[in-house]
Design an enzyme around this catalytic site. Structure first.
Site, PDB file in Angstrom:
ATOM      1  N   LYS A 198      -6.907  -2.022  -3.736  1.00 43.07           N
ATOM      2  CA  LYS A 198      -6.505  -1.378  -4.983  1.00 43.07           C
ATOM      3  C   LYS A 198      -7.622  -1.488  -6.009  1.00 43.07           C
ATOM      4  O   LYS A 198      -8.265  -2.530  -6.135  1.00 43.07           O
ATOM      5  CB  LYS A 198      -5.242  -2.051  -5.538  1.00 43.07           C
ATOM      6  N   GLU A 217      16.955  -2.087  -3.540  1.00 44.29           N
ATOM      7  CA  GLU A 217      17.976  -2.100  -4.576  1.00 44.29           C
ATOM      8  C   GLU A 217      19.370  -2.388  -4.016  1.00 44.29           C
ATOM      9  O   GLU A 217      20.168  -3.095  -4.647  1.00 44.29           O
ATOM     10  CB  GLU A 217      17.984  -0.759  -5.318  1.00 44.29           C
ATOM     11  N   ARG A 240      20.250   4.089  -6.489  1.00 51.34           N
ATOM     12  CA  ARG A 240      20.089   3.867  -5.057  1.00 51.34           C
ATOM     13  C   ARG A 240      21.052   2.802  -4.526  1.00 51.34           C
ATOM     14  O   ARG A 240      21.139   2.599  -3.325  1.00 51.34           O
ATOM     15  CB  ARG A 240      18.646   3.450  -4.767  1.00 51.34           C
TER      16      ARG A 240
END
Length: 610
Positions: free
Chosen positions: A276, A363, A391
């Site tokens: 990253k 979730e 979700r």
């Protein structure tokens, strides 16, 4: 300035380049990214990490005929640049500009719209099966990050895909580990070897020639050799041919491996390791800080910019409250589905590490995990964005509400969220929460009320939700003491005539502005469920028009709760809220104004009703 990049307007132009030109293109793309995002804001670290991978994918695959499906989609800026949207990057995440995530109506190269995680494998599998059913030669590729791989939906899709023979490639973009130099070259070589047709044919041929114990011995030998150079055989157990890991910044290794994989039949899994923030030293050093950024000076960086003292955000109010209540009550635990910093849990995680749980991008699991803790006497607080709570709706109903468990939902990003657009807006929570039995649903009008509502929720022995917007409130001083509010009771904030404006949560400030201009009564309703029936009926009996205002869809929202109280009363009703459409990205204040949810919009709507 970007001589080579300026010649690439689409993937066909890219595929005309010689291989030896591609490293230069990668350098120019990184330079363009840093310069562009520093001016617009957006996701930086993740995009800097996928430059070579994106180049290689468009170089090898016949896009858009071949389908590239990006998970979450915040790493698709290079994809957008290479697919005809380079000049439009200056409008990134702005009103009328290009989105920060893939959108099907924005480009034919955006094969699947997204913004939430762990959906790519399912979608790409659907496309691969569609190609199979229509006897088409096109290929489907899912690009998913290691974070998104923590989502259960990704594994559901892997499990399903492994049982099929569709031509699906799953690329795991792993940016949470590094390949050491001595091993990296060997891994790249073996990955190219394992992805070649000779290796695949030899493997199939050996299964035909070898029988019984000889075949079993050969398989064990292969697994042993692979086990020495690959992190796991997990994905092969799902039915995929596992390849990698390879260096995601080595263009030659990527292109050779992808070229070989494209010729293979059946489900393939390629493990790619990237860094990253690669190419921008500040982002390499702190990829989290540079994950999602506002406008910044690229030479001085974010940390060097002058930080102004401002009022706390709602998220910070929540984080402080959670630390304070945890000191008083050892039963309190904090849970987040991979949104520690975003949900304001960083301090809590540091101060109470044994009571802090980041469950990953899961979730559904987060809510049922909270339910299990509540069953055994703990007081779980789930910090979750409104858009991500969607979700886990079944778990909210089935695992928490039916069992009437004392789980507190701290719902951040309620309402419109600005530049992230429709995929991240919390437009529906008041509607889908208020219909669930046993739930108490609150929406604070200011920072202090947010703190007191969180304490009120904690004091209940039933499921509860406190829903607050992104960013700062009106700047009300916060009382450090925690006082439970009377459940289901609103308050009149301004006495007026003829018109009563019933404001829910973040809409109180605009409602008060409208009330001043119209000499209207203004009520801070506070509770969506239970709604203050007595107060609503009193307003109906003393006013000609009741106006409900909420930063939520009008359909089934807080205004509907008010209407349900008035089935026998004769009073004119006007419901103001988010319209029946998805609202794209833009400036948050302007977005609310466009929906008629600022003071001026409320006044105009009331005058038109009169």
């Amino acid at each position: 300035m970007y001589s080579l990049l300026n010649t690439v307007d689409n993937p066909e132009d890219l595929r005309k380049l010689q291989r030896e030109q591609l490293p230069q293109l990668a350098r120019e793309l990184r330079e363009f990214l840093i310069e562009s995002v520093s001016k617009t804001g957006g996701h930086l670290s993740s995009n800097l990490g996928t430059v070579e991978l994106t180049i290689a994918l468009h170089y090898v695959y016949d896009t858009p005929e071949d389908r590239l499906v990006w998970d979450v989609g915040h790493q698709t800026y290079v994809h957008k640049i290479l697919t005809g949207r380079r000049d439009a990057m200056k409008t990134l995440r702005m009103a009328g500009g290009i989105a920060g995530f893939p959108k099907r109506d924005e480009s034919p190269y955006d094969t699947f719209g997204t913004g939430h995680s762990s959906t790519s494998i399912s979608a790409a599998l659907g496309m691969a099966v569609a190609a199979q059913l229509s006897d088409a030669a096109r290929r489907a590729v899912a690009i998913i990050g290691d974070g998104a791989m923590t989502g259960g939906m990704a594994f559901e899709a892997l499990n399903n895909a492994g049982a099929m023979n569709a031509n699906l490639l799953v690329i795991l973009n792993d940016n949470d580990m590094s390949i050491s130099r001595p091993v990296g070259a060997l891994n790249n070589y073996l990955a190219r070897l394992m992805s070649g047709r000779f290796y695949a044919a030899m493997r199939r041929g050996s299964e035909k020639v070898l029988k019984g114990p000889f075949l079993e011995f050969a398989k064990r030998a292969e697994e042993h050799v692979k086990g020495m150079v690959t992190p796991s055989t997990l994905f092969e157990e799902f039915g995929f041919n596992y390849i990698g890991p390879i260096d995601g910044h080595d263009l030659n290794a990527l292109i050779d491996t992808l070229s070989n994989i494209r010729k293979l039949e059946g489900p393939q899994f390629l493990h790619v390791v990237t860094q990253k923030g690669k190419g921008y030293a500040r982002a390499e050093e702190d990829c989290l800080l540079y994950h999602g950024v506002g406008k910044f000076d690229r030479n001085q960086g974010i940390a060097a910019q002058k930080v102004q003292t401002v009022q706390p955000t709602y998220t910070q109010v929540f984080g402080q409250w959670l630390c304070d209540i945890a000191k008083k009550d050892e039963r309190v635990v904090g849970i987040t589905p991979a949104m520690c910093e975003g949900s304001g849990l960083a301090d809590f995680a540091e101060k109470f590490p044994e009571r802090y749980f980041d469950v990953g991008i899961a979730e559904q699991h987060a809510l049922t995990f909270a339910a299990g803790l509540a069953c055994d006497g703990y007081k779980p607080v789930v910090a979750i964005y409104s858009t991500f709570l969607q979700r886990a709706y079944d778990q909210l109903i089935h695992d928490i509400a039916i069992q009437n468990l004392p789980v507190v939902l701290a719902i951040d990003r309620g309402g419109l969220v600005g530049a992230d657009g429709a995929t991240h807006a919390g437009s529906f929570d008041l509607s889908f929460l208020r219909c669930v039995p046993n739930m108490t649903v609150m929406a604070p009008a200011d920072e202090n009320e947010c703190r007191q509502m969180l304490y009120t929720a904690h004091a209940l022995d039933t499921p509860s939700a406190v829903r607050y917007p992104r960013g700062t409130g009106p700047g009300v001083a916060i009382d450090p003491e925690m006082k439970a509010l009377p459940v289901g009771r609103g308050e009149v904030r301004r006495e007026g005539k003829r018109v009563a404006i019933l404001a829910f949560g973040s809409m109180l400030k605009a409602a008060l502005a409208a009330g001043e201009e119209l000499d209207a009564t203004v009520v801070n309703m506070r509770f969506i469920k239970p709604v203050d029936v007595e107060l609503v009926k009193r307003m109906a009996a003393t006013h000609d028009l009741l106006v409900t205002v909420e930063e939520n869809m009008v359909q089934g929202g807080a205004g509907s709760a008010v209407a349900e109280c008035l089935d026998r009363e004769r009073v004119a009703l006007l419901h103001l809220g988010l319209p029946d459409r998805f609202i794209e990205q833009g400036d948050p204040a302007q977005m609310l104004a466009d929906c008629g949810l600022d003071g001026r919009g409320i006044v105009t709507a009331i005058k038109l009703t009169k």
